[in-house]
Design an enzyme around this catalytic site. Structure first.
Site, PDB file in Angstrom:
ATOM      1  N   GLU A 334       0.917  -1.224   0.150  1.00 56.50           N
ATOM      2  CA  GLU A 334      -0.218  -0.080   0.044  1.00 56.50           C
ATOM      3  C   GLU A 334       0.715   1.123  -0.026  1.00 56.50           C
ATOM      4  OE1 GLU A 334      -4.005  -1.460   2.066  1.00 56.50           O
ATOM      5  OE2 GLU A 334      -2.375  -1.026   3.300  1.00 56.50           O
TER       6      GLU A 334
HETATM    7  N1  IFG Z   1      -4.355  -4.364   4.289  1.00 57.03           N
HETATM    8  C1  IFG Z   1      -3.132  -3.418   5.091  1.00 57.03           C
HETATM    9  C2  IFG Z   1      -3.037  -3.811   6.505  1.00 57.03           C
HETATM   10  C3  IFG Z   1      -4.252  -3.720   7.069  1.00 57.03           C
HETATM   11  C4  IFG Z   1      -5.408  -4.759   6.410  1.00 57.03           C
HETATM   12  C5  IFG Z   1      -6.558  -5.036   7.292  1.00 57.03           C
HETATM   13  C6  IFG Z   1      -1.953  -5.489   4.044  1.00 57.03           C
HETATM   14  C7  IFG Z   1      -0.720  -6.096   3.607  1.00 57.03           C
HETATM   15  C8  IFG Z   1      -5.559  -4.307   5.106  1.00 57.03           C
HETATM   16  N2  IFG Z   1      -2.024  -4.262   4.144  1.00 57.03           N
HETATM   17  O1  IFG Z   1      -2.979  -6.252   4.635  1.00 57.03           O
HETATM   18  O2  IFG Z   1      -2.121  -2.734   7.134  1.00 57.03           O
HETATM   19  O3  IFG Z   1      -4.962  -2.478   7.292  1.00 57.03           O
HETATM   20  O4  IFG Z   1      -7.340  -6.046   6.780  1.00 57.03           O
END
Ligand code: IFG
Length: 521
Positions: A334
């Site tokens: 992200e």
């Molecule tokens: N995606 C984000 C996490 C977390 C997650 C919650 C990943 C690799 C959503 N990154 O999962 O930081 O916020 O379900």
């Protein structure tokens, strides 16, 4: 008065023929030999049950003593038996015998052979890790009440027969997000106890994010002092951080249960807490406001500044020095606030730093875009059944750990009524978590490139241990079976899981009673 010889013989016979204290034939064992999670490779029921009694001893050579200690700790509370650990059991004494030796190459380092006879449980493995795995199986072969914390008066029988067992995947992990909500060392240790029962062998700790920084770093002290201050969790709760001493203690505690700790510092995104503590880590030198909401993708290290790489190298160096395990996770997910070109520049400089300090780089699958990732492990968290960038990296040598968010993310709700958890990846009931194959989930990544599986538990909506347990169990057990077992049968799993429920009750684990399962008791 002469006593007829026949009468004397009748008296003498019982004293000479019966072995010492032959136990009365035990009632039918409370469990069946195959009712184990993860499902063992080979189960051959047969022969008389073994009965654990106050005279039972645990026999173990000095090299297997730590595993014998774990076994004794597991059995003493509910039985109230002394269960002494001895190097050599006296003859005719009921014994649980643990020993390492050459028990067959196919069992590898984590496999074991378990033989249950009337007067002996015989546990053999190539290494102590295998003995520990066998101990977890043995615990599940005893009645569920064996997990009680106070003595119970009952027969403690183990069904007779033989089990030969060894894992499919080498990497069978769980992840705990310490950043969004800080869980105390004792809570982490309880989680380690609970996941070790299912032969999980890696615990990935997500130690920094936008809201908080959760590990002491001596060369950048404000990271923990500011980033780990009270009020730095989501919604302003769940602050705190692990001192180095606490981290080292967790590493040891996990290792005593054959679990390796994998620390993660997420970069170049998810860095707001670090930049609040050290504004020089931003491009304009201005500290961003602290964040306790749950947005993602808004922060980025400053890719063009040299101080960024001094920071990254210092953090990697200090983490590597206190982490005996092979992996350092450097995140990479992200990074919407980092341009694609800057992202590649960053990964090109940082991935080799992990190797410089003797570790294998590990990151979320976005790192696969970087050529340097060919020596790294990529953790797949996508929703799709193919990923061309990852597949290309795999062709260059990248290995994969499978954590599909719509199948293995334990922070996702079970269903719309689940009181905590998120739902961006969809609802994950127990069968959803079970009915997939980590080896073939990605059509363009061969099973040979898959090291294993990991179940992440993000903590945006977690506040206490009961929340961790409610979201983790029973789905962690499903993921653990996908990591260990070659067999895959939902009806068998749901039946064994139903029989496991009373064990979580006995341990006081706040598990979710899914309506998909017929819970015993
Ligand atoms: N995606 C984000 C996490 C977390 C997650 C919650 C990943 C690799 C959503 N990154 O999962 O930081 O916020 O379900």
């Amino acid at each position: 008065m002469r006593v007829p010889l026949a009468a004397l013989l009748a008296l003498a016979l019982p004293l000479t023929a019966a072995p010492a204290a032959a136990a009365p034939s035990p009632a039918a064992p409370a469990t069946t030999l195959g009712s184990v999670i993860p499902a063992p490779v080979e189960v051959r029921p047969g022969g008389p049950a073994f009965r654990l009694t106050k005279g039972t001893v645990i026999e173990a050579a000095a090299t297997a003593r730590t595993v014998a200690q774990r076994l004794a700790e597991a059995l003493r509370p509910a039985t109230g038996y002394p269960l002494p650990i001895v190097a050599r059991a006296p003859r005719f004494t009921p014994v649980i015998s643990l020993a390492t030796g050459a028990v067959g190459a196919r069992l590898g380092g984590e496999g074991y052979r378990l033989g249950v006879r009337a007067n002996e449980v015989d546990l053999r493995a190539n290494s102590n890790a295998g003995l520990f795995a066998g101990v977890q199986t043995l615990r599940q072969l005893l009645p569920a009440a064996i997990d009680a914390s106070t003595p119970r008066q009952r027969r403690w029988t183990v069904p007779g027969g033989d089990i030969v067992d060894y894992p499919r995947f080498a990497y069978r992990g769980a992840m705990l997000d310490e950043a969004r909500h800080f869980h105390s060392p004792d809570e982490i240790k309880r989680y380690i106890d609970e996941i070790s029962r299912f032969k999980v062998n890696y615990l990935h700790l997500h130690l920094a994010d936008d809201q908080g920084w959760r590990i002491q770093i001596d060369s950048w002290p404000r990271l923990a002092q500011v980033g780990g201050a009270p009020g730095t969790g989501v919604d302003g709760v769940g602050g705190g951080y692990l001192t180095k001493a606490q981290y080292r203690d967790l590493v040891r505690y996990a290792a005593d249960r054959y679990i390796t700790i994998v620390p993660e510092i997420d970069m170049p995104g998810h860095v707001n807490a670090a930049q609040v503590a050290y504004p020089e880590l931003t491009c304009d030198g201005v500290a961003p406001p602290p964040r306790t909401d749950t947005d993602v993708g808004y922060s980025s290290l400053c890719i063009g500044k040299e101080v960024t790489y001094r920071f990254v190298e210092d953090v990697i160096r200090e983490l590597a020095a206190m982490t005996p395990g092979p992996y350092l996770h450097i995140g990479g997910d992200e990074a919407q606030a980092t341009t694609p070109a800057d992202y590649l520049t960053f990964e090109k400089r940082v991935l080799p730093l992990v190797a410089k300090y003797g570790k294998t780089a590990y990151g979320w699958n976005e790192i696969a875009a970087a050529p340097a990732a060919r020596k790294a492990v990529a953790q797949y968290w996508g929703l799709d059944t193919s990923n061309a960038t990852l597949a290309a990296a795999v062709r260059q040598g990248t290995r994969v750990v499978m954590s599909p968010a719509n199948l293995a993310y334990l922070d996702q709700k079970y269903n719309p009524q689940t009181p905590i958890g998120l739902d961006w990846a969809g609802y994950i009931e127990v069968r959803t978590a079970y009915d997939w194959d980590p080896g073939t989930r990605l059509s363009d990544v061969p099973a040979a490139a898959v090291l294993g599986v990991e179940a992440p538990l993000w903590s945006e909506t977690l506040r206490k241990m009961a929340d961790i347990e409610f979201l983790a169990f029973p789905r962690l057990a499903a993921i653990a079976e996908l990591g260990w077992s070659r067999s895959h049968d939902w009806n068998s799993f749901r039946s064994r899981l139903g029989a496991y429920g009373p064990r979580w009750d006995a341990q006081g684990v706040n598990f979710y009673r899914s309506t998909q399962i017929d819970w015993v008791g």
